[in-house]
Scaffold this motif. Sequence first.
Motif, PDB file in Angstrom:
ATOM      1  N   ARG A 209      51.673  77.803 -16.794  1.00  0.00           N
ATOM      2  CA  ARG A 209      51.674  78.070 -15.351  1.00  0.00           C
ATOM      3  C   ARG A 209      50.452  78.884 -14.965  1.00  0.00           C
ATOM      4  N   GLY A 210      50.109  79.869 -15.793  1.00  0.00           N
ATOM      5  CA  GLY A 210      48.924  80.671 -15.511  1.00  0.00           C
ATOM      6  C   GLY A 210      47.656  79.847 -15.576  1.00  0.00           C
ATOM      7  N   HIS A 211      47.555  78.982 -16.563  1.00  0.00           N
ATOM      8  CA  HIS A 211      46.387  78.104 -16.704  1.00  0.00           C
ATOM      9  C   HIS A 211      46.238  77.216 -15.473  1.00  0.00           C
ATOM     10  N   GLU A 212      47.344  76.612 -15.035  1.00  0.00           N
ATOM     11  CA  GLU A 212      47.302  75.736 -13.855  1.00  0.00           C
ATOM     12  C   GLU A 212      46.865  76.508 -12.616  1.00  0.00           C
ATOM     13  N   ARG A 216      43.533  75.856 -10.321  1.00  0.00           N
ATOM     14  CA  ARG A 216      43.621  75.655  -8.866  1.00  0.00           C
ATOM     15  C   ARG A 216      42.741  76.635  -8.123  1.00  0.00           C
ATOM     16  N   ALA A 217      42.561  77.818  -8.673  1.00  0.00           N
ATOM     17  CA  ALA A 217      41.729  78.836  -8.028  1.00  0.00           C
ATOM     18  C   ALA A 217      40.243  78.631  -8.303  1.00  0.00           C
ATOM     19  N   VAL A 304      47.055  91.655  -5.284  1.00  0.00           N
ATOM     20  CA  VAL A 304      47.888  90.617  -4.684  1.00  0.00           C
ATOM     21  C   VAL A 304      48.903  90.163  -5.723  1.00  0.00           C
ATOM     22  N   ASN A 305      50.132  89.966  -5.282  1.00  0.00           N
ATOM     23  CA  ASN A 305      51.220  89.472  -6.113  1.00  0.00           C
ATOM     24  C   ASN A 305      51.393  87.981  -5.831  1.00  0.00           C
ATOM     25  N   LEU A 306      51.356  87.147  -6.859  1.00  0.00           N
ATOM     26  CA  LEU A 306      51.528  85.710  -6.704  1.00  0.00           C
ATOM     27  C   LEU A 306      52.748  85.236  -7.483  1.00  0.00           C
ATOM     28  N   THR A 307      53.437  84.241  -6.939  1.00  0.00           N
ATOM     29  CA  THR A 307      54.487  83.556  -7.678  1.00  0.00           C
ATOM     30  C   THR A 307      54.003  82.145  -7.949  1.00  0.00           C
ATOM     31  N   VAL A 308      53.941  81.757  -9.223  1.00  0.00           N
ATOM     32  CA  VAL A 308      53.484  80.425  -9.589  1.00  0.00           C
ATOM     33  C   VAL A 308      54.642  79.654 -10.207  1.00  0.00           C
ATOM     34  N   ALA A 344      45.512  80.840   0.870  1.00  0.00           N
ATOM     35  CA  ALA A 344      44.735  79.714   1.382  1.00  0.00           C
ATOM     36  C   ALA A 344      43.927  79.052   0.278  1.00  0.00           C
ATOM     37  N   GLU A 345      43.338  79.863  -0.585  1.00  0.00           N
ATOM     38  CA  GLU A 345      42.485  79.350  -1.664  1.00  0.00           C
ATOM     39  C   GLU A 345      43.262  78.499  -2.655  1.00  0.00           C
ATOM     40  N   MET A 346      44.513  78.878  -2.914  1.00  0.00           N
ATOM     41  CA  MET A 346      45.286  78.203  -3.950  1.00  0.00           C
ATOM     42  C   MET A 346      46.287  77.190  -3.395  1.00  0.00           C
ATOM     43  N   SER A 347      46.283  76.988  -2.077  1.00  0.00           N
ATOM     44  CA  SER A 347      47.201  76.026  -1.462  1.00  0.00           C
ATOM     45  C   SER A 347      46.530  74.671  -1.330  1.00  0.00           C
ATOM     46  N   THR A 348      47.311  73.626  -1.485  1.00  0.00           N
ATOM     47  CA  THR A 348      46.823  72.272  -1.310  1.00  0.00           C
ATOM     48  C   THR A 348      46.663  71.991   0.170  1.00  0.00           C
ATOM     49  N   ALA A 349      45.533  71.408   0.555  1.00  0.00           N
ATOM     50  CA  ALA A 349      45.308  71.102   1.968  1.00  0.00           C
ATOM     51  C   ALA A 349      46.350  70.094   2.461  1.00  0.00           C
ATOM     52  N   PRO A 350      46.813  70.244   3.708  1.00  0.00           N
ATOM     53  CA  PRO A 350      47.826  69.314   4.243  1.00  0.00           C
ATOM     54  C   PRO A 350      47.224  67.934   4.481  1.00  0.00           C
TER      55      PRO A 350
END
Length: 352
Positions: A209-212, A216-217, A304-308, A344-350
């Motif tokens: 999950r961390g690698h993915e 993405r980042a 920043v706290n992220l949930t992956v 925003a950086e790690m989200s897939t564009a709509p």
Amino acid sequence: MNAAPTTAPMEAPVQTETAGAPLPIIAVTMGDGAGIGPEVIVPALLHADTVRRCRPVVIGDAERLRQAARILGVACEIVSVETPADAVFGPGRINVIDLGLLPADLPWGRLSAVAGDAAYQYVRVAAELAVRGDVQGICTAPLNKEALHAGGHLYPGHTELLAHLTGVEEVSMMLSTPKVKVIHVTTHIGLIDAVRRIEPGLVERTVRRGHEAMVRAGVAKPVIGVCGINPHAGENGLFGYGEEEEKIVPAIEVLRADGIDAVGPLPADTAFFLASRGDYDLIVAMYHDQGHGPVKVMGIEAGVNLTVGLPVIRTSVDHGTAFDIAGTGRAEAGSMVEALRQAAEMSTAPAR
């Protein structure tokens, strides 16, 4: 949390697309309304960096945000919308899916079961939007766990709550600062229980999950340092009972065979130093304090706290509700701006 006064947001031209792709829609949950969530959301959503990167829609209470804007002395238009698709983005405008759950006279800085329940409902609605694909990311303002429990919702925190609401069996918490990023194999459980829970499959899934997330980042080939459990990572059996060889080494062997650059087990007391100087893109911590302690020393103010592992990326400020300064206008919005940037950086564009 001790914080400096919030500065006025910078203005910028409105953008709804970048490089031909629509900007992602980010659901911003208001957190505990008695805390500093509303006071960091208002300036963060008006900030030039946020405007350039995403289309944020708050899930919360519009009137509480208006109170926060008055406290901060910020002139803006706070508009209620029914759905993210109804939101119109423009200079000085904040769109809110207004659940209207807080009384107008809710005290700032005091524990409230009403605010705890409301914080849960904001997250619930954001999760529903994410599952439907109406938003591409979630950014959460802090909630208060005691208030959440008082409101009847017995979850350790956002991570577990979002996993439950989205129907995901397993997610990972990642903390990100300018100097180091860390993902946790276990989080909100006692140390003895954490050691019992750690096993090769869980370590492997966490690293993946961390690698993915790093890919993405924008880190094409991340180098990942994996901490041991015992001091000095067991030092070849000198400390502990062979936990590293039993619980961690098999996972690293499988990961490396699949082309993932995972290194370890590493002594935790040096792994974070090596990461801070650039040897590792990501550190894998085995338990809560092993990861949180160094991160908070090295960069909590910009953390920043992220949930992956969720259907969408989730980010959050890496600070609490700060009841001691809530309602005073002293909250610093920098961590929320950074949380929105990373969402925003790690989200897939709509899709268009």
